[in-house]
Each structure stands twice: as structure tokens, then as C-alpha cells.
Design a protein around this motif. Structure first.
Motif, short mmCIF file in Angstrom:
data_model
loop_
_atom_site.label_atom_id
_atom_site.label_comp_id
_atom_site.label_asym_id
_atom_site.label_seq_id
_atom_site.Cartn_x
_atom_site.Cartn_y
_atom_site.Cartn_z
N ILE A 25 0.87 -1.19 0.00
CA ILE A 25 0.00 0.00 0.00
C ILE A 25 0.90 1.23 0.00
O ILE A 25 1.75 1.39 0.89
N GLU A 29 -2.35 5.97 -0.18
CA GLU A 29 -3.48 5.05 -0.21
C GLU A 29 -3.76 4.49 1.18
O GLU A 29 -2.90 4.52 2.07
N GLY A 31 -5.91 0.89 2.81
CA GLY A 31 -6.47 -0.40 2.42
C GLY A 31 -7.65 -0.80 3.30
O GLY A 31 -7.58 -0.72 4.53
N LYS A 60 -8.05 -0.90 -2.26
CA LYS A 60 -7.23 0.29 -2.02
C LYS A 60 -8.03 1.55 -2.34
O LYS A 60 -8.73 1.60 -3.35
#
Length: 260
Positions: A25, A29, A31, A60
Motif C-alpha cells: 500500500i 493510499e 487499504g 485500495k
């Protein structure tokens, strides 16, 4: 030998499963993990994250500020003028879980709400407000879009109206109106200047009437101004008041006695 191949096969399967369960990730971003269809409580941050193979599914969510241009919308203002207005919306996700769960596609939803809100703003506003009071309209448009967006975990940073396109006939009418307004101001300024000049001239005339010498000084100043033009012929008016002034200023000549 068969046992060795079996061990290597299981090891390869294990490594493949481990590799498929590791996700990366990025910094911008977050998750959201679904385990057997249910959302895990914790949102995964940037870096490596490990998933349970066959049980977890990762979504995501981009946390950056997104710039969305709103297509130009045709509408009629409150004072019955047809215009074409476009805008741009700046927004970002504030709650990744709600952005994934509560709305199917938050980007599309924000776009549709922005277009509907823009058409609503056009119908509620007058043409002068669209042209000169955009800051207030931007705030109202931002509030209209932000109300439903909060339920989707999205925050609207700002909304800007980019351009207002008018019909050609309206442009010509506004041009004539502006020209008439400028002509009116010019006439008012000219009339005000003439009024002030006449007042000053009246005051100067009163001063010259009380002080005849001022008229002579003014005449000499006029001679200097005209001489600066390098004219070959100089014509000067000779006022009667100057003759009277000279008559009073010159002492009388004594009369001589007649010879006997």
C-alpha cells in the motif's frame, strides 16, 4: 526421491501463497480489508500488509485530493437569461470504509451531484451574480455538494465556477449598456467641470471688478501665452475697463494760462 519432490512442491505452493497474500500500500493510499465479505475494523496503512489467502480481499482507496471538472451545464437564470456554466470540484476521501461500503462509485456519485447542483445554482441566481459574485456562489455550490458527500466518506475541499458563456445577443446588449454608461459618466464629468469652471470664472470676474489692476495683469499674461505660440500676428483686445483704469491712474495735466 519422490518425497523430495513432494516437499519441494509443497514449499513452492507455500511460497506462492505467501507471495499472493502480501500486498503493498503506497503512502497516499489506505487499504480496506474484507474477510469473508465483512469489513475488518482496522484500515491498513501504507507499507506491506499480509492477507489470509482465500479469506481476505483488499480494496485500495486513494486519499489524494482529486480534481474533477464538471461539464458545462446549460440553464436559465432567475432573470430569464440563457447561460452555459462549467466548474471544477476538488475533493478527497476522509473515511475509506464508508467510501467503499456506502456508495458503489464515489467518483461518479460526486460528478452527478456536482452537475445537478450546478444547474440548481444557475436557476437560483441572476446573471449579475454569476458574473460578479462568484465567491458566494462557489460557497453555496460547495455546501450543496458537501451535504450528500459526507455520507459517502468524502470531503469537498472547494468548488470553483470556471466560465460563464453568454449568448451573442446578450454580449452585444451588455456592450451597448456599458458604452452608454461610460458616455453618461463622461457627460456628467464634463458638466461638473463646466460648473466648477463657471464658478471660478464668476469669482475671478468679481475680483477683477473690485481690483481693476488685476485685469491689466491678466492682459499681460495673455500676451505672454500668445507670444509663446510664435505667431506672426498678435491681436489683443483692449478692454474699456483698462482705459478707465489708466484714466484714473494718470494725473491730470495742468492747463497753461493763455497769453494776454
Amino acid at each position: 526421491m519422490t518425497t523430495l519432490y513432494t516437499v519441494l512442491a509443497f514449499a513452492g505452493v507455500g511460497l506462492a501463497g505467501l507471495a499472493s497474500s502480501i500486498r503493498v500500500i503506497t503512502q497516499y493510499e489506505r487499504g480496506v480489508v474484507f474477510r469473508f465479505g465483512r469489513v475488518r475494523d482496522a484500515v491498513r496503512g501504507p507499507g506491506l500488509t499480509v492477507l489470509v489467502p482465500g479469506a481476505d480481499r483488499l480494496r485500495k482507496v486513494n486519499m489524494q485530493v482529486i480534481t474533477m471538472p464538471v461539464p458545462a451545464q446549460d440553464g436559465i437564470t432567475r432573470d430569464n437569461v440563457t447561460v452555459r456554466v462549467d466548474a471544477v470540484v476538488f475533493y478527497k476521501v476522509s473515511d475509506p470504509v464508508r467510501a467503499v461500503v456506502d456508495v458503489e462509485n464515489y467518483n461518479s456519485a460526486i460528478g452527478q451531484v456536482a452537475q445537478a447542483s450546478l444547474r440548481s445554482i444557475i436557476g437560483k441566481s441572476e446573471l449579475d451574480d454569476l458574473l460578479s459574485n462568484r465567491e458566494k456562489l462557489n460557497q453555496g455550490l460547495e455546501l450543496m455538494i458537501d451535504n450528500p458527500a459526507l455520507d459517502w466518506g468524502v470531503h469537498i475541499d472547494r468548488v470553483e465556477i470556471k466560465d460563464v458563456v453568454l449568448p451573442e445577443s446578450m454580449k452585444r446588449s451588455m456592450s451597448r449598456q456599458a458604452e452608454a454608461e461610460r458616455e453618461r459618466r463622461a457627460r456628467v464629468i464634463t458638466a461638473d467641470g463646466e460648473l466648477q469652471a463657471s464658478s471660478m470664472l464668476a469669482e475671478a470676474a468679481g475680483t477683477m471688478a473690485e481690483q481693476p489692476a488685476a485685469l491689466q495683469l491678466r492682459l499681460l499674461q495673455t500676451v505672454v501665452e500668445v507670444a509663446a505660440e510664435r505667431n506672426s500676428t498678435l491681436v489683443l483686445p483692449f478692454p474699456v475697463e483698462l482705459l478707465r483704469f489708466l484714466e484714473h491712474a494718470t494725473p491730470p495735466v495742468p492747463r497753461q494760462a493763455a497769453p494776454k
